[in-house]
Motif scaffolding. Structure first.
Motif, short mmCIF file in Angstrom:
data_model
loop_
_atom_site.label_atom_id
_atom_site.label_comp_id
_atom_site.label_asym_id
_atom_site.label_seq_id
_atom_site.Cartn_x
_atom_site.Cartn_y
_atom_site.Cartn_z
N VAL A 201 29.78 -29.24 -27.93
CA VAL A 201 31.25 -29.20 -28.01
C VAL A 201 31.81 -30.35 -27.17
O VAL A 201 31.64 -30.39 -25.96
N PHE A 202 32.47 -31.25 -27.86
CA PHE A 202 33.02 -32.48 -27.30
C PHE A 202 34.54 -32.41 -27.44
O PHE A 202 35.05 -32.21 -28.54
N ILE A 203 35.27 -32.55 -26.33
CA ILE A 203 36.72 -32.43 -26.36
C ILE A 203 37.36 -33.81 -26.55
O ILE A 203 37.13 -34.72 -25.76
N ILE A 204 38.16 -33.94 -27.60
CA ILE A 204 38.84 -35.19 -27.93
C ILE A 204 40.13 -35.31 -27.10
O ILE A 204 40.90 -34.36 -27.00
N SER A 205 40.36 -36.48 -26.53
CA SER A 205 41.65 -36.88 -25.98
C SER A 205 42.31 -35.86 -25.06
O SER A 205 43.47 -35.51 -25.24
N PRO A 206 41.59 -35.39 -24.02
CA PRO A 206 42.22 -34.41 -23.13
C PRO A 206 43.36 -34.97 -22.31
O PRO A 206 44.20 -34.21 -21.80
N ASN A 207 43.42 -36.30 -22.16
CA ASN A 207 44.46 -36.89 -21.32
C ASN A 207 45.68 -37.35 -22.10
O ASN A 207 46.80 -37.27 -21.60
N ASP A 208 45.49 -37.84 -23.32
CA ASP A 208 46.60 -38.34 -24.12
C ASP A 208 47.19 -37.22 -24.97
O ASP A 208 48.28 -36.72 -24.69
N LYS A 209 46.46 -36.79 -25.97
CA LYS A 209 46.95 -35.69 -26.80
C LYS A 209 47.00 -34.39 -26.02
O LYS A 209 47.70 -33.45 -26.39
N GLY A 210 46.28 -34.34 -24.91
CA GLY A 210 46.30 -33.16 -24.04
C GLY A 210 47.47 -33.10 -23.10
O GLY A 210 47.47 -32.31 -22.15
N GLY A 211 48.51 -33.92 -23.33
CA GLY A 211 49.73 -33.81 -22.53
C GLY A 211 50.27 -35.12 -21.99
O GLY A 211 51.19 -35.11 -21.18
N LYS A 212 49.68 -36.26 -22.44
CA LYS A 212 50.06 -37.56 -21.87
C LYS A 212 49.96 -37.48 -20.35
O LYS A 212 50.87 -37.88 -19.61
N LEU A 213 48.82 -36.99 -19.89
CA LEU A 213 48.66 -36.63 -18.48
C LEU A 213 48.46 -37.83 -17.57
O LEU A 213 48.56 -37.70 -16.34
N TYR A 214 48.22 -39.00 -18.14
CA TYR A 214 48.13 -40.20 -17.33
C TYR A 214 49.51 -40.63 -16.83
O TYR A 214 49.62 -41.46 -15.93
N ALA A 215 50.57 -40.06 -17.40
CA ALA A 215 51.95 -40.30 -16.94
C ALA A 215 52.66 -38.96 -16.87
O ALA A 215 53.60 -38.69 -17.62
N PRO A 216 52.23 -38.09 -15.97
CA PRO A 216 52.73 -36.72 -15.97
C PRO A 216 54.15 -36.61 -15.42
O PRO A 216 54.57 -37.40 -14.57
N PRO A 217 54.91 -35.62 -15.90
CA PRO A 217 56.24 -35.38 -15.33
C PRO A 217 56.13 -34.85 -13.91
O PRO A 217 55.11 -34.27 -13.51
N GLU A 218 57.19 -35.03 -13.15
CA GLU A 218 57.19 -34.62 -11.74
C GLU A 218 56.90 -33.13 -11.59
O GLU A 218 56.17 -32.71 -10.68
N LYS A 219 57.45 -32.33 -12.47
CA LYS A 219 57.27 -30.88 -12.36
C LYS A 219 55.80 -30.50 -12.47
O LYS A 219 55.29 -29.70 -11.66
N LEU A 220 55.10 -31.06 -13.44
CA LEU A 220 53.68 -30.75 -13.61
C LEU A 220 52.87 -31.25 -12.42
O LEU A 220 51.96 -30.57 -11.94
N THR A 221 53.21 -32.44 -11.94
CA THR A 221 52.51 -32.99 -10.79
C THR A 221 52.64 -32.08 -9.58
O THR A 221 51.67 -31.82 -8.86
#
Length: 393
Positions: A201-221
């Protein structure tokens, strides 16, 4: 680096991998002498760094433009037995074209075989059919395996959970590349079937499609505390033994840094991740209510069954996480692909649909009375004009 057994392939898979769809020069083929030296040097530096840190799984695809060609300039310089190389080829009505595309990818890579061969983008029932039918792409892949040019066969997918479950239940695939992470838990049943059949099981794009987490909103951070949201999401995924590896679509060596730091918490993933998950889910319930958060997707048909093809389930998913965790930029990025990405992200945005017909189609949803207003709000929140997929931009 940490490693996990990749299902029945018996490959010792690093838990983070080197995805090759962001460091190539072009999304279209071009002559080798047109590749810029600086860009090639960056790609080679990324590969060398990846291998030095133990992420020896290198993933590319025939659909990634010059990626496989550029990789072919560096991969043969390493010990082949230490590499795990994966290429992917889209299914075709004509299996001869499917084979030709595989041959081109392998020739560009300058390898005698690939460890992992994926049928790329089994994104709906029709693509599953042309893969699985007699004389289809799966038969081509199996012959390549018999010839020793492919070690293991899998597939990548952006399909609905139902289609992925059907493919996994066939037990013909050794592994699956799919989407599953905190902001998309709808495919968990497919993961469970994969686990039952001992598939990787290989997870695709956890950072981009997974929430654009490389540029997270302040609240999530703030909610993630000392962890970067990318690190928290990785631990969320890796705390499940059914998940084996996460794809890092890197553009340069430095893109690995945050995830290397995440590995410091790997042995205690569940303990480190769980308190933050409690905070996130509490914030979601505060914003949207416990009942909504525990079942907003229930009774929602797939987009093909709905008026004007509006992808209600996907829009409600985007709305749920944007409204509660401020993932609005991510929601805009995904929403504005609707209507422009074909089977890679199907369905349409909110439009002037027949409201009575929509209510009828959504009658099994416990939120049938609320959904029309939520769709209107989601459109106002996200709509900015159509975008193109990365491969077309």
């Amino acid at each position: 680096m940490e490693y996990r057994r990749y299902g029945r392939t018996e490959i010792n898979m690093p838990v983070i991998t080197c995805g090759g769809m962001r460091f190539q020069q072009s999304w279209s083929d071009m002559p080798l002498d047109k590749i810029k030296p600086g860009g090639q040097a960056n790609l080679e530096a990324a590969i060398r760094f990846s291998l030095e840190m133990g992420a020896n799984h290198i993933e590319t695809a025939r659909g990634y433009g010059t990626s496989d060609m550029q990789l072919g300039q560096v991969l043969p310089s390493f010990n082949r037995d230490e590499l795990i190389v994966q290429t992917k080829v889209c299914p075709e009505e004509d299996p001869k074209l499917f084979l030709e595309n595989f041959e081109k990818s392998l020739a560009y890579l300058k390898l005698d075989y690939v460890d992992l061969f994926s049928i790329h983008g089994i994104n709906d029932a029709s693509l599953l059919d042309i893969t699985m039918r007699d004389g289809g792409c799966m038969e081509v892949a199996q012959k390549l395996k018999e010839q020793g040019r492919v070690r293991h066969i899998g597939f990548s997918t952006h399909a609905s959970n139902e289609v992925i479950c059907q493919a996994n239940a066939s037990n013909l695939f050794d592994y699956v590349n799919l989407h599953w992470y905190f902001v998309n838990e709808l495919n968990w049943e497919a993961v469970e079937i994969a686990h039952k059949n001992d598939m990787g099981v290989f997870i695709i794009s956890p950072n981009d499609k997974g929430g654009k987490l490389y540029a997270p909103p302040e609240k999530l951070t703030e909610l993630c505390g000392d962890l970067h949201p990318m690190q928290w999401n990785a631990l969320f995924c890796l705390s499940r033994p059914e998940v084996h590896t996460l794809s890092m679509g890197i553009s340069c060596p430095q893109d690995f840094d945050t995830h290397l730091e995440m590995l410091e918490h790997y042995e205690n993933a569940q303990a480190v991740m769980a308190p933050i998950e409690v905070k996130l889910r509490a914030e979601m319930e505060k914003a949207l209510g416990k009942e909504w958060c525990s079942g907003w997707w229930k009774g929602i048909p797939e987009w093909e069954e709905l008026p004007n093809g509006v992808n209600v389930k996907e829009i409600l998913r985007l709305f749920t996480y944007a409204k509660s965790l401020d993932l609005v930029d991510w929601g805009k990025m995904r929403y504005n692909l609707l209507g422009a990405a074909g089977h890679w992200f199907p369905g349409q945005k909110v439009s002037d649909y027949d409201k009575s017909q929509m209510r009828e189609k959504l009658s099994e949803s416990p939120f049938v009375d609320q959904i029309p207003d939520i769709l209107t709000e989601a459109h106002a929140l996200f709509n900015e004009g159509q975008l193109k997929r990365l491969s077309e931009s």
